[in-house]
Design a protein around this motif. Structure first.
Motif, PDB file in Angstrom:
ATOM      1  N   TYR A 137       0.831  -1.193   0.000  1.00 29.32           N
ATOM      2  CA  TYR A 137       0.000   0.000   0.000  1.00 29.32           C
ATOM      3  C   TYR A 137       0.873   1.255   0.000  1.00 29.32           C
ATOM      4  CZ  TYR A 137      -2.851  -3.690   2.120  1.00 29.32           C
ATOM      5  OH  TYR A 137      -3.469  -4.887   2.398  1.00 29.32           O
ATOM      6  N   GLY A 138       0.457   2.238  -0.799  1.00 28.24           N
ATOM      7  CA  GLY A 138       1.138   3.527  -0.834  1.00 28.24           C
ATOM      8  C   GLY A 138       0.375   4.478  -1.732  1.00 28.24           C
ATOM      9  N   SER A 142       4.716   7.591  -2.553  1.00 26.31           N
ATOM     10  CA  SER A 142       4.914   6.213  -2.091  1.00 26.31           C
ATOM     11  C   SER A 142       4.233   5.198  -2.997  1.00 26.31           C
ATOM     12  CB  SER A 142       4.401   6.056  -0.655  1.00 26.31           C
ATOM     13  OG  SER A 142       5.137   6.881   0.235  1.00 26.31           O
ATOM     14  N   SER A 166      -7.047   3.916  -3.235  1.00 24.15           N
ATOM     15  CA  SER A 166      -7.101   3.602  -1.807  1.00 24.15           C
ATOM     16  C   SER A 166      -8.267   2.686  -1.454  1.00 24.15           C
ATOM     17  CB  SER A 166      -7.194   4.894  -0.991  1.00 24.15           C
ATOM     18  OG  SER A 166      -8.367   5.623  -1.325  1.00 24.15           O
ATOM     19  N   GLN A 169      -7.168  -0.778  -2.214  1.00 23.00           N
ATOM     20  CA  GLN A 169      -6.210  -1.221  -1.212  1.00 23.00           C
ATOM     21  C   GLN A 169      -6.928  -1.786   0.012  1.00 23.00           C
ATOM     22  OE1 GLN A 169      -3.494   1.975  -0.288  1.00 23.00           O
ATOM     23  NE2 GLN A 169      -2.814   2.192  -2.409  1.00 23.00           N
ATOM     24  N   GLY A 184       2.973  -1.380   4.195  1.00 19.42           N
ATOM     25  CA  GLY A 184       2.510  -0.001   4.078  1.00 19.42           C
ATOM     26  C   GLY A 184       3.692   0.925   3.937  1.00 19.42           C
ATOM     27  N   SER A 186       4.839   4.864   3.745  1.00 19.09           N
ATOM     28  CA  SER A 186       4.423   6.251   3.986  1.00 19.09           C
ATOM     29  C   SER A 186       5.562   6.997   4.648  1.00 19.09           C
ATOM     30  CB  SER A 186       3.172   6.308   4.863  1.00 19.09           C
ATOM     31  OG  SER A 186       2.895   7.643   5.270  1.00 19.09           O
ATOM     32  N   THR A 191      -0.262   9.048   6.615  1.00 19.40           N
ATOM     33  CA  THR A 191      -1.176   9.068   5.469  1.00 19.40           C
ATOM     34  C   THR A 191      -2.359   8.155   5.770  1.00 19.40           C
ATOM     35  OG1 THR A 191       0.717   9.394   3.997  1.00 19.40           O
ATOM     36  CG2 THR A 191      -1.370   8.719   2.990  1.00 19.40           C
ATOM     37  N   THR A 194      -3.134   4.857   3.695  1.00 20.84           N
ATOM     38  CA  THR A 194      -2.165   3.780   3.892  1.00 20.84           C
ATOM     39  C   THR A 194      -2.271   3.185   5.289  1.00 20.84           C
ATOM     40  OG1 THR A 194      -0.667   4.912   2.357  1.00 20.84           O
ATOM     41  CG2 THR A 194       0.272   3.177   3.728  1.00 20.84           C
TER      42      THR A 194
END
Length: 289
Positions: A137-138, A142, A166, A169, A184, A186, A191, A194
């Motif tokens: 996730y980013g 990111s 998102s 995700q 993750g 970040s 964030t 994330t």
């Protein structure tokens, strides 16, 4: 990195908004703070004196006097090469910019080397190598790092996915379980998208890894393994320019570490992928009339 500046940066994410104003000023002008009174720093940062006092304690110092002493001690130990101006400012000649950017990038990478905890890195490598499925996730900068990581892991045969959306995700995170791994990424560790995705993954039973810059970051509350990146001694708002470089070196280190867990198997898979890709390369002789 100066020890006191590094301490402020690691605690930045857990500071209040008003305290961050003080942190931003101190990070930008650390050498000026030892000569200032609390009132002067408060005026410079646009906050009250009690806010300065709270900032010093929240940043990990015994008080404002301890903060000044730590900054003064760091300044006295700086090597001459670390006093060089590597910031880009209005009026700089264009031919000086690449050298300054390379200098900042090198400092960020060196700080990452010092910051990364070896045991945490080894745990992350083993978790990735044994994972049934890997989510990454980013968002923002990111997200590009997440995509780079998923491409590398796919090339050696690991089942993984990374979506820039998102909502996707979090949908993916909700489908994970024991035996899966979620990563993750970040820089700030704050964030929301994330952090939320990693929290969901952990609640579902997946092992979680966070790649971030700050020890007090929110994302670490939901991480089984923390991989901290380094940065450069510059203003907080510019250090994020180099967060991607530090994140990428962590990703590359994880990739190579996973390869070493079962080198024969992973290298055979990579060789097969490379052969497939090479057949897609345009060859002029094959298309000659």
């Amino acid at each position: 990195m100066q020890e006191s500046v590094g301490r402020i940066k690691k605690n930045y994410a857990q500071l209040r908004a008003s305290e961050r104003k003080v942190a931003d000023w101190v990070l930008r002008f650390p050498n000026r703070v030892p000569e200032m009174t609390m009132a002067q720093l408060a005026a410079a940062a646009g906050v009250s004196e009690p806010t300065v006092a709270r900032f010093a304690e929240a940043a990990g110092f015994a008080g404002f006097s301890a903060l000044k002493l730590a900054l003064a001690r760091d300044a006295s130990h700086l090597r001459p090469d670390r006093l060089l101006d590597v910031h880009v400012q209005p009026g700089d000649r264009l031919d000086t910019v690449p050298g300054k950017m390379v200098s900042l990038a090198l400092k960020a990478l060196e700080d990452t080397r010092r910051t990364l905890d070896t045991r945490s890195y080894e745990k992350a490598v083993r978790a990735l190598a044994a994972a049934r499925l890997i989510d990454i996730y980013g968002v923002g900068n990111s997200a590009a790092v997440a995509q780079d990581m998923v491409v590398k892991l796919l090339r050696i045969g690991l089942a993984c996915r990374a979506y820039p959306d998102s909502h996707l995700q979090q949908i993916c995170a909700s489908a994970l379980g024991a035996g899966d791994v979620a990563v993750g990424i970040s820089h700030s560790g704050a964030t929301r998208d994330t952090v939320d995705a990693l929290a969901i993954a952990r609640a579902r039973g997946a092992a979680t890894i966070a790649i971030t810059n700050f020890r007090g970051a929110e994302i670490l509350r939901h991480a089984d393994i923390a991989l901290l990146t380094g940065d450069v001694e510059t203003a907080f708002y510019t250090e994020t320019m180099f967060s991607r470089i530090s994140q990428l070196v962590i990703v590359d280190s994880l990739y190579m570490g996973v390869m070493l867990q079962d080198f024969d198997r992973f290298s055979d898979t990579l060789e097969g992928v490379n052969r497939m890709v090479s057949r897609k390369v345009y060859r002029e002789e094959e298309n000659a009339p």
